[in-house]
Design a protein around this motif. Structure first.
Motif, PDB file in Angstrom:
ATOM      1  N   PHE A 192      86.834  57.468  38.376  1.00  0.00           N
ATOM      2  CA  PHE A 192      86.318  56.406  39.224  1.00  0.00           C
ATOM      3  C   PHE A 192      87.426  55.950  40.170  1.00  0.00           C
ATOM      4  CE2 PHE A 192      84.048  56.436  35.259  1.00  0.00           C
ATOM      5  CZ  PHE A 192      82.726  56.321  35.626  1.00  0.00           C
ATOM      6  N   ALA A 193      87.039  55.579  41.376  1.00  0.00           N
ATOM      7  CA  ALA A 193      87.987  55.086  42.378  1.00  0.00           C
ATOM      8  C   ALA A 193      87.548  53.707  42.824  1.00  0.00           C
ATOM      9  CB  ALA A 193      88.059  56.032  43.567  1.00  0.00           C
ATOM     10  N   THR A 194      88.488  52.776  42.845  1.00  0.00           N
ATOM     11  CA  THR A 194      88.155  51.408  43.230  1.00  0.00           C
ATOM     12  C   THR A 194      89.253  50.814  44.097  1.00  0.00           C
ATOM     13  OG1 THR A 194      87.604  49.191  42.382  1.00  0.00           O
ATOM     14  CG2 THR A 194      89.183  50.481  41.110  1.00  0.00           C
ATOM     15  N   SER A 195      88.870  49.828  44.860  1.00  0.00           N
ATOM     16  CA  SER A 195      89.828  49.081  45.680  1.00  0.00           C
ATOM     17  C   SER A 195      90.380  47.875  44.936  1.00  0.00           C
ATOM     18  CB  SER A 195      89.160  48.620  46.976  1.00  0.00           C
ATOM     19  OG  SER A 195      88.011  47.825  46.682  1.00  0.00           O
ATOM     20  N   LEU A 196      89.915  47.648  43.716  1.00  0.00           N
ATOM     21  CA  LEU A 196      90.409  46.543  42.878  1.00  0.00           C
ATOM     22  C   LEU A 196      91.671  47.018  42.174  1.00  0.00           C
ATOM     23  CD1 LEU A 196      86.977  45.439  41.379  1.00  0.00           C
ATOM     24  CD2 LEU A 196      88.194  44.387  43.285  1.00  0.00           C
ATOM     25  N   LEU A 197      92.831  46.664  42.710  1.00  0.00           N
ATOM     26  CA  LEU A 197      94.099  47.232  42.253  1.00  0.00           C
ATOM     27  C   LEU A 197      94.748  46.447  41.124  1.00  0.00           C
ATOM     28  CD1 LEU A 197      95.649  48.076  45.765  1.00  0.00           C
ATOM     29  CD2 LEU A 197      94.174  49.511  44.335  1.00  0.00           C
ATOM     30  N   ASP A 198      94.418  45.173  40.981  1.00  0.00           N
ATOM     31  CA  ASP A 198      95.064  44.320  39.980  1.00  0.00           C
ATOM     32  C   ASP A 198      94.569  44.688  38.585  1.00  0.00           C
ATOM     33  OD1 ASP A 198      96.134  42.344  38.399  1.00  0.00           O
ATOM     34  OD2 ASP A 198      95.735  40.733  39.830  1.00  0.00           O
ATOM     35  N   GLU A 199      95.427  45.319  37.783  1.00  0.00           N
ATOM     36  CA  GLU A 199      95.029  45.783  36.456  1.00  0.00           C
ATOM     37  C   GLU A 199      94.843  44.634  35.469  1.00  0.00           C
ATOM     38  OE1 GLU A 199      97.743  48.719  35.111  1.00  0.00           O
ATOM     39  OE2 GLU A 199      97.587  49.949  36.920  1.00  0.00           O
ATOM     40  N   LYS A 200      95.498  43.510  35.699  1.00  0.00           N
ATOM     41  CA  LYS A 200      95.349  42.365  34.795  1.00  0.00           C
ATOM     42  C   LYS A 200      94.015  41.657  35.031  1.00  0.00           C
ATOM     43  CE  LYS A 200     100.284  41.469  34.207  1.00  0.00           C
ATOM     44  NZ  LYS A 200     101.392  40.466  34.351  1.00  0.00           N
ATOM     45  N   THR A 201      93.692  41.432  36.284  1.00  0.00           N
ATOM     46  CA  THR A 201      92.440  40.738  36.600  1.00  0.00           C
ATOM     47  C   THR A 201      91.234  41.643  36.382  1.00  0.00           C
ATOM     48  OG1 THR A 201      93.625  39.453  38.276  1.00  0.00           O
ATOM     49  CG2 THR A 201      91.224  39.411  38.367  1.00  0.00           C
ATOM     50  N   TYR A 202      91.398  42.920  36.753  1.00  0.00           N
ATOM     51  CA  TYR A 202      90.300  43.877  36.647  1.00  0.00           C
ATOM     52  C   TYR A 202      90.751  45.020  35.736  1.00  0.00           C
ATOM     53  CZ  TYR A 202      89.561  41.319  40.988  1.00  0.00           C
ATOM     54  OH  TYR A 202      89.441  40.336  41.931  1.00  0.00           O
ATOM     55  N   SER A 203      90.598  44.827  34.446  1.00  0.00           N
ATOM     56  CA  SER A 203      91.059  45.813  33.477  1.00  0.00           C
ATOM     57  C   SER A 203      90.215  47.080  33.557  1.00  0.00           C
ATOM     58  CB  SER A 203      90.992  45.238  32.065  1.00  0.00           C
ATOM     59  OG  SER A 203      89.641  45.003  31.696  1.00  0.00           O
ATOM     60  N   LYS A 204      90.732  48.141  32.962  1.00  0.00           N
ATOM     61  CA  LYS A 204      90.015  49.414  32.940  1.00  0.00           C
ATOM     62  C   LYS A 204      88.659  49.248  32.261  1.00  0.00           C
ATOM     63  CE  LYS A 204      90.150  54.027  30.884  1.00  0.00           C
ATOM     64  NZ  LYS A 204      90.929  54.993  30.070  1.00  0.00           N
ATOM     65  N   LYS A 205      88.624  48.560  31.143  1.00  0.00           N
ATOM     66  CA  LYS A 205      87.370  48.352  30.411  1.00  0.00           C
ATOM     67  C   LYS A 205      86.365  47.573  31.254  1.00  0.00           C
ATOM     68  CE  LYS A 205      85.537  46.473  26.088  1.00  0.00           C
ATOM     69  NZ  LYS A 205      85.874  45.774  24.814  1.00  0.00           N
ATOM     70  N   ALA A 206      86.842  46.551  31.959  1.00  0.00           N
ATOM     71  CA  ALA A 206      85.950  45.739  32.793  1.00  0.00           C
ATOM     72  C   ALA A 206      85.364  46.574  33.932  1.00  0.00           C
ATOM     73  CB  ALA A 206      86.711  44.534  33.352  1.00  0.00           C
ATOM     74  N   ILE A 207      86.189  47.440  34.534  1.00  0.00           N
ATOM     75  CA  ILE A 207      85.718  48.289  35.629  1.00  0.00           C
ATOM     76  C   ILE A 207      84.659  49.267  35.140  1.00  0.00           C
ATOM     77  CG2 ILE A 207      86.400  50.095  37.255  1.00  0.00           C
ATOM     78  CD1 ILE A 207      87.288  47.368  38.160  1.00  0.00           C
ATOM     79  N   LEU A 208      84.908  49.902  33.997  1.00  0.00           N
ATOM     80  CA  LEU A 208      83.957  50.872  33.459  1.00  0.00           C
ATOM     81  C   LEU A 208      82.648  50.201  33.043  1.00  0.00           C
ATOM     82  CD1 LEU A 208      86.350  53.121  31.328  1.00  0.00           C
ATOM     83  CD2 LEU A 208      85.437  53.561  33.618  1.00  0.00           C
ATOM     84  N   ASN A 209      82.736  49.012  32.487  1.00  0.00           N
ATOM     85  CA  ASN A 209      81.517  48.271  32.127  1.00  0.00           C
ATOM     86  C   ASN A 209      80.759  47.835  33.367  1.00  0.00           C
ATOM     87  OD1 ASN A 209      81.809  48.468  29.337  1.00  0.00           O
ATOM     88  ND2 ASN A 209      83.049  46.608  29.200  1.00  0.00           N
ATOM     89  N   LEU A 210      81.500  47.505  34.421  1.00  0.00           N
ATOM     90  CA  LEU A 210      80.841  47.114  35.665  1.00  0.00           C
ATOM     91  C   LEU A 210      80.046  48.270  36.236  1.00  0.00           C
ATOM     92  CD1 LEU A 210      80.361  45.177  38.057  1.00  0.00           C
ATOM     93  CD2 LEU A 210      82.477  46.060  39.065  1.00  0.00           C
ATOM     94  N   TYR A 211      80.607  49.464  36.204  1.00  0.00           N
ATOM     95  CA  TYR A 211      79.908  50.613  36.776  1.00  0.00           C
ATOM     96  C   TYR A 211      78.578  50.870  36.068  1.00  0.00           C
ATOM     97  CZ  TYR A 211      78.876  55.165  38.704  1.00  0.00           C
ATOM     98  OH  TYR A 211      78.247  56.202  39.351  1.00  0.00           O
ATOM     99  N   LYS A 212      78.501  50.544  34.792  1.00  0.00           N
ATOM    100  CA  LYS A 212      77.251  50.730  34.045  1.00  0.00           C
ATOM    101  C   LYS A 212      76.111  49.886  34.630  1.00  0.00           C
ATOM    102  CE  LYS A 212      79.582  51.736  29.652  1.00  0.00           C
ATOM    103  NZ  LYS A 212      79.811  51.274  28.258  1.00  0.00           N
ATOM    104  N   GLN A 213      76.467  48.801  35.304  1.00  0.00           N
ATOM    105  CA  GLN A 213      75.440  47.934  35.893  1.00  0.00           C
ATOM    106  C   GLN A 213      74.703  48.625  37.038  1.00  0.00           C
ATOM    107  OE1 GLN A 213      74.836  45.125  34.275  1.00  0.00           O
ATOM    108  NE2 GLN A 213      76.580  45.642  32.966  1.00  0.00           N
ATOM    109  N   ARG A 214      75.253  49.723  37.535  1.00  0.00           N
ATOM    110  CA  ARG A 214      74.576  50.464  38.605  1.00  0.00           C
ATOM    111  C   ARG A 214      73.212  50.971  38.154  1.00  0.00           C
ATOM    112  NH1 ARG A 214      73.202  54.997  40.898  1.00  0.00           N
ATOM    113  NH2 ARG A 214      73.389  56.013  38.862  1.00  0.00           N
ATOM    114  N   TRP A 215      73.015  51.101  36.847  1.00  0.00           N
ATOM    115  CA  TRP A 215      71.746  51.602  36.329  1.00  0.00           C
ATOM    116  C   TRP A 215      70.582  50.706  36.733  1.00  0.00           C
ATOM    117  CZ3 TRP A 215      70.311  56.139  34.846  1.00  0.00           C
ATOM    118  CH2 TRP A 215      69.089  56.302  34.191  1.00  0.00           C
ATOM    119  N   SER A 216      70.874  49.478  37.093  1.00  0.00           N
ATOM    120  CA  SER A 216      69.819  48.544  37.494  1.00  0.00           C
ATOM    121  C   SER A 216      69.036  49.067  38.696  1.00  0.00           C
ATOM    122  CB  SER A 216      70.431  47.176  37.808  1.00  0.00           C
ATOM    123  OG  SER A 216      69.450  46.261  38.232  1.00  0.00           O
TER     124      SER A 216
END
Length: 347
Positions: A192-216
């Motif tokens: 996955f590629a994202t423009s959200l670079l801050d690893e503390k604010t946007y953790s790997k787990k949070a990014i991967l869980n966010l992508y799952k919302q695309r199923w909507s």
């Protein structure tokens, strides 16, 4: 008129509702699909494509390509496009861009990632999250071969897209994107590629869980194709076909806007079913859609009674409870020997 009405509903919703966000972002998804069109009316030639299927190309249908820009947390179709089958999903995505605003976060499936799109979104102040194809990008290939789980890489703007620098003077020739690696259950690597670079604010787990919302957005296509049966068109002309598609798209937006804020109410005396203890109760969207259609037939010419109808609507919807598949304890059983796909109930 239905496209215009949809924009009115969307505008009013964002003006008046305390709508759902993710870390301050309005999260949107883009995805496309196709529709087989009926008949052989002469007006279809001006807009749509006659495509021949089969090994001998002897089974032809008039076809259309459709695309949604969809709010995954609030269920609104921000913009809908319906064009010729020859039109690519990437081209339809460009038509959605005027409806994207600074501060939005866009989710994309594979095939949408491009340097031009990444730079354009950066220029508009829009963040993105792409699922990448590993055999299209050299930086992704190197990342897959490495032992890293995350990496920030520089992306250079190609000379063919230098016009973006003139249109957006604040845009630089080099931008940074963050690559994230994930292994699925089969052991396959997804990047996955994202423009959200801050690893503390946007953790790997949070990014991967966010992508799952695309199923909507896939659920939105299921609603219009299976529940609303958009392919059962009311006419054979290009005008009638477009009118049906955009009218039923409006129904999706209207239904989810009216259901916003309605909380499911479980019966007090009814015990929770076994295996449902950890699953989240949600309202039944198919039932809600049916009630919205009933409302349109009754209230259209008597708007004075809308408040009373909506009060009853809210009560009915809150009592029609189903459970989210999240946290389900039992895995779904798939019949590998089945010849037929799952049958969806229509309205």
């Amino acid at each position: 008129v239905f496209k215009r009405l949809n924009r009115v509903v969307v505008t009013l919703f964002y003006q008046q509702a305390n709508f759902k966000k993710w870390k301050g972002f309005r999260v949107l998804a883009v995805d496309g699909s196709t529709l087989a069109l009926p008949g052989n009316h002469t007006s279809l030639k001006k807009i749509f494509t006659y495509y021949k299927f089969g090994p001998k190309a002897d089974a032809g249908h008039w076809m259309s390509r459709i695309s949604y820009l969809y709010d995954v947390f609030n269920g609104l179709v921000i913009d809908a496009q319906m064009k010729s089958y020859r039109t690519s999903e990437s081209t339809l995505c460009k038509l959605h861009m005027p409806f994207v605003k600074k501060g939005d976060l866009l989710l994309f499936d594979r095939y949408y990632a491009s340097l031009e799109r990444m730079f354009l979104l950066q220029a508009k102040g829009v963040h993105f999250l792409f699922r990448m194809k590993d055999n299209w990008w050299k930086c992704v290939e190197k990342f897959v071969q490495s032992e890293l789980d995350e990496q920030i890489v520089d992306i250079l703007l190609p000379s063919i897209h230098q016009h973006l620098l003139k249109k957006y003077p604040h845009l630089t020739k080099v931008i940074k994107i963050r690559l994230i690696k994930k292994k699925n259950r089969k052991g396959e690597v997804q990047v996955f590629a994202t423009s959200l670079l801050d690893e503390k604010t946007y953790s790997k787990k949070a990014i991967l869980n966010l992508y799952k919302q695309r199923w909507s957005i896939e659920e939105a296509y299921k609603m219009i194709k299976c529940r609303l049966e958009v392919a059962d068109f009311s006419g054979l002309t290009a005008w009638a076909i477009q009118q049906d598609f955009f009218a039923k798209t409006l129904l999706i937006t209207l239904c989810n806007a009216l259901c916003f804020g309605i909380q499911p109410k479980l019966p007090k005396r009814q015990p929770v079913k076994r295996g449902m203890e950890k699953r989240v109760p949600i309202i039944n969207r198919t039932y809600a859609m049916k009630q919205v259609i009933n409302m349109l037939t009754k209230v259209t010419f008597s708007l004075d009674s809308f408040s009373e109808w909506f009060r009853r609507f809210s009560i009915k919807i809150s009592k029609q409870v189903e459970y989210s598949p999240r946290n389900q304890s039992n895995k779904r059983k798939f019949k590998s020997n089945s010849k037929y796909s799952m049958a969806y109930k229509n309205l």
